[in-house]
Design a protein around this motif. Structure first.
Motif, PDB file in Angstrom:
ATOM      1  N   MET A   1       0.793  -1.304   0.062  1.00  0.00           N
ATOM      2  CA  MET A   1      -0.003   0.048  -0.185  1.00  0.00           C
ATOM      3  C   MET A   1       0.919   1.252  -0.040  1.00  0.00           C
ATOM      4  O   MET A   1       1.945   1.391   0.629  1.00  0.00           O
ATOM      5  CB  MET A   1      -0.911   0.037   1.261  1.00  0.00           C
ATOM      6  CG  MET A   1      -2.368  -0.614   0.845  1.00  0.00           C
ATOM      7  SD  MET A   1      -3.624  -0.675   2.456  1.00  0.00           S
ATOM      8  CE  MET A   1      -3.419   1.144   3.126  1.00  0.00           C
ATOM      9  N   ARG A   2       0.320   2.181  -0.610  1.00  0.00           N
ATOM     10  CA  ARG A   2       1.277   3.602  -0.526  1.00  0.00           C
ATOM     11  C   ARG A   2       0.768   4.389   0.679  1.00  0.00           C
ATOM     12  O   ARG A   2      -0.214   4.006   1.122  1.00  0.00           O
ATOM     13  CB  ARG A   2       0.568   4.312  -1.781  1.00  0.00           C
ATOM     14  CG  ARG A   2       0.902   3.853  -3.138  1.00  0.00           C
ATOM     15  CD  ARG A   2       0.305   4.539  -4.292  1.00  0.00           C
ATOM     16  NE  ARG A   2       0.345   4.141  -5.610  1.00  0.00           N
ATOM     17  CZ  ARG A   2      -0.149   4.482  -6.643  1.00  0.00           C
ATOM     18  NH1 ARG A   2      -0.755   5.788  -6.563  1.00  0.00           N
ATOM     19  NH2 ARG A   2       0.209   4.024  -7.793  1.00  0.00           N
ATOM     20  N   LYS A   3       1.770   5.149   1.155  1.00  0.00           N
ATOM     21  CA  LYS A   3       1.641   6.089   1.977  1.00  0.00           C
ATOM     22  C   LYS A   3       0.666   7.106   1.872  1.00  0.00           C
ATOM     23  O   LYS A   3      -0.053   7.459   2.866  1.00  0.00           O
ATOM     24  CB  LYS A   3       3.048   6.667   2.552  1.00  0.00           C
ATOM     25  CG  LYS A   3       3.760   5.491   3.056  1.00  0.00           C
ATOM     26  CD  LYS A   3       5.017   6.143   3.979  1.00  0.00           C
ATOM     27  CE  LYS A   3       5.882   4.992   4.508  1.00  0.00           C
ATOM     28  NZ  LYS A   3       6.955   5.753   5.109  1.00  0.00           N
ATOM     29  N   GLU A   4       0.581   7.669   0.572  1.00  0.00           N
ATOM     30  CA  GLU A   4      -0.337   8.508   0.148  1.00  0.00           C
ATOM     31  C   GLU A   4      -0.994   8.203  -1.258  1.00  0.00           C
ATOM     32  O   GLU A   4      -0.172   7.734  -1.844  1.00  0.00           O
ATOM     33  CB  GLU A   4       0.342   9.912   0.221  1.00  0.00           C
ATOM     34  CG  GLU A   4       0.665  10.447   1.660  1.00  0.00           C
ATOM     35  CD  GLU A   4       1.147  11.776   1.480  1.00  0.00           C
ATOM     36  OE1 GLU A   4       0.993  12.594   0.598  1.00  0.00           O
ATOM     37  OE2 GLU A   4       2.151  12.051   2.467  1.00  0.00           O
ATOM     38  N   TYR A   5      -2.166   8.469  -1.547  1.00  0.00           N
ATOM     39  CA  TYR A   5      -2.912   8.527  -2.541  1.00  0.00           C
ATOM     40  C   TYR A   5      -3.497   9.927  -3.143  1.00  0.00           C
ATOM     41  O   TYR A   5      -3.580  10.780  -2.227  1.00  0.00           O
ATOM     42  CB  TYR A   5      -4.147   7.627  -2.426  1.00  0.00           C
ATOM     43  CG  TYR A   5      -3.706   6.205  -2.173  1.00  0.00           C
ATOM     44  CD1 TYR A   5      -3.687   5.434  -3.207  1.00  0.00           C
ATOM     45  CD2 TYR A   5      -3.673   5.841  -0.875  1.00  0.00           C
ATOM     46  CE1 TYR A   5      -3.424   4.026  -2.920  1.00  0.00           C
ATOM     47  CE2 TYR A   5      -3.322   4.473  -0.519  1.00  0.00           C
ATOM     48  CZ  TYR A   5      -3.002   3.703  -1.765  1.00  0.00           C
ATOM     49  OH  TYR A   5      -2.793   2.259  -1.123  1.00  0.00           O
ATOM     50  N   ASP A   6      -3.195   9.950  -4.414  1.00  0.00           N
ATOM     51  CA  ASP A   6      -3.626  11.400  -5.016  1.00  0.00           C
ATOM     52  C   ASP A   6      -5.100  11.252  -5.732  1.00  0.00           C
ATOM     53  O   ASP A   6      -5.220  10.432  -6.680  1.00  0.00           O
ATOM     54  CB  ASP A   6      -2.546  11.422  -6.303  1.00  0.00           C
ATOM     55  CG  ASP A   6      -3.039  12.929  -6.754  1.00  0.00           C
ATOM     56  OD1 ASP A   6      -3.708  13.870  -6.469  1.00  0.00           O
ATOM     57  OD2 ASP A   6      -2.418  13.190  -7.831  1.00  0.00           O
ATOM     58  N   PHE A   7      -5.979  11.973  -5.172  1.00  0.00           N
ATOM     59  CA  PHE A   7      -7.368  11.862  -5.449  1.00  0.00           C
ATOM     60  C   PHE A   7      -7.692  13.239  -6.370  1.00  0.00           C
ATOM     61  O   PHE A   7      -8.861  13.470  -6.507  1.00  0.00           O
ATOM     62  CB  PHE A   7      -8.415  11.638  -4.591  1.00  0.00           C
ATOM     63  CG  PHE A   7      -8.200  10.420  -3.427  1.00  0.00           C
ATOM     64  CD1 PHE A   7      -8.812   9.138  -4.121  1.00  0.00           C
ATOM     65  CD2 PHE A   7      -7.531  10.362  -2.420  1.00  0.00           C
ATOM     66  CE1 PHE A   7      -8.540   7.807  -3.578  1.00  0.00           C
ATOM     67  CE2 PHE A   7      -7.147   9.142  -1.642  1.00  0.00           C
ATOM     68  CZ  PHE A   7      -7.780   8.011  -2.212  1.00  0.00           C
ATOM     69  N   ALA A   8      -6.850  13.844  -6.908  1.00  0.00           N
ATOM     70  CA  ALA A   8      -7.011  15.023  -7.488  1.00  0.00           C
ATOM     71  C   ALA A   8      -7.885  14.661  -8.834  1.00  0.00           C
ATOM     72  O   ALA A   8      -8.691  15.694  -9.235  1.00  0.00           O
ATOM     73  CB  ALA A   8      -5.731  15.605  -8.029  1.00  0.00           C
ATOM     74  N   GLY A   9      -7.588  13.626  -9.429  1.00  0.00           N
ATOM     75  CA  GLY A   9      -8.506  13.420 -10.812  1.00  0.00           C
ATOM     76  C   GLY A   9      -9.581  12.507 -10.304  1.00  0.00           C
ATOM     77  O   GLY A   9     -10.472  12.194 -11.384  1.00  0.00           O
ATOM     78  N   SER A  10     -10.082  12.406  -9.117  1.00  0.00           N
ATOM     79  CA  SER A  10     -11.159  11.500  -9.104  1.00  0.00           C
ATOM     80  C   SER A  10     -12.474  12.298  -9.317  1.00  0.00           C
ATOM     81  O   SER A  10     -12.580  13.712  -9.227  1.00  0.00           O
ATOM     82  CB  SER A  10     -11.104  11.023  -7.607  1.00  0.00           C
ATOM     83  OG  SER A  10     -11.213  12.236  -6.621  1.00  0.00           O
TER      84      SER A  10
END
Length: 67
Positions: A1-10
């Motif tokens: 799992m990543r420590k952070e996720y980018d939801f900018a394009g969600s």
């Protein structure tokens, strides 16, 4: 799992307004039997048929007449 996720394009869930809520109801046996018979004839689960009927009542703004 990543420590952070980018939801900018969600995007927002398009079905969010259609989320169902579980409730408990006491319904007469003859009413349940009626919808189960309809379910057998149509192949649609009886709880779905009850929901479809209630949705139709809401969409057509049906008024209940209590006597």
């Amino acid at each position: 799992m990543r420590k952070e996720y980018d939801f900018a394009g969600s995007q927002q869930n398009p079905y969010q307004k259609k989320i169902r809520k579980q409730v408990t109801m006491r319904i007469n046996e003859d009413v349940i039997d009626y919808f189960k018979k309809q379910a057998f004839q149509t192949g649609v689960p009886y709880q779905t048929l009850i929901n479809l009927y209630l949705v139709d009542c809401v969409r057509n703004n049906r008024e209940l007449i209590v006597q």
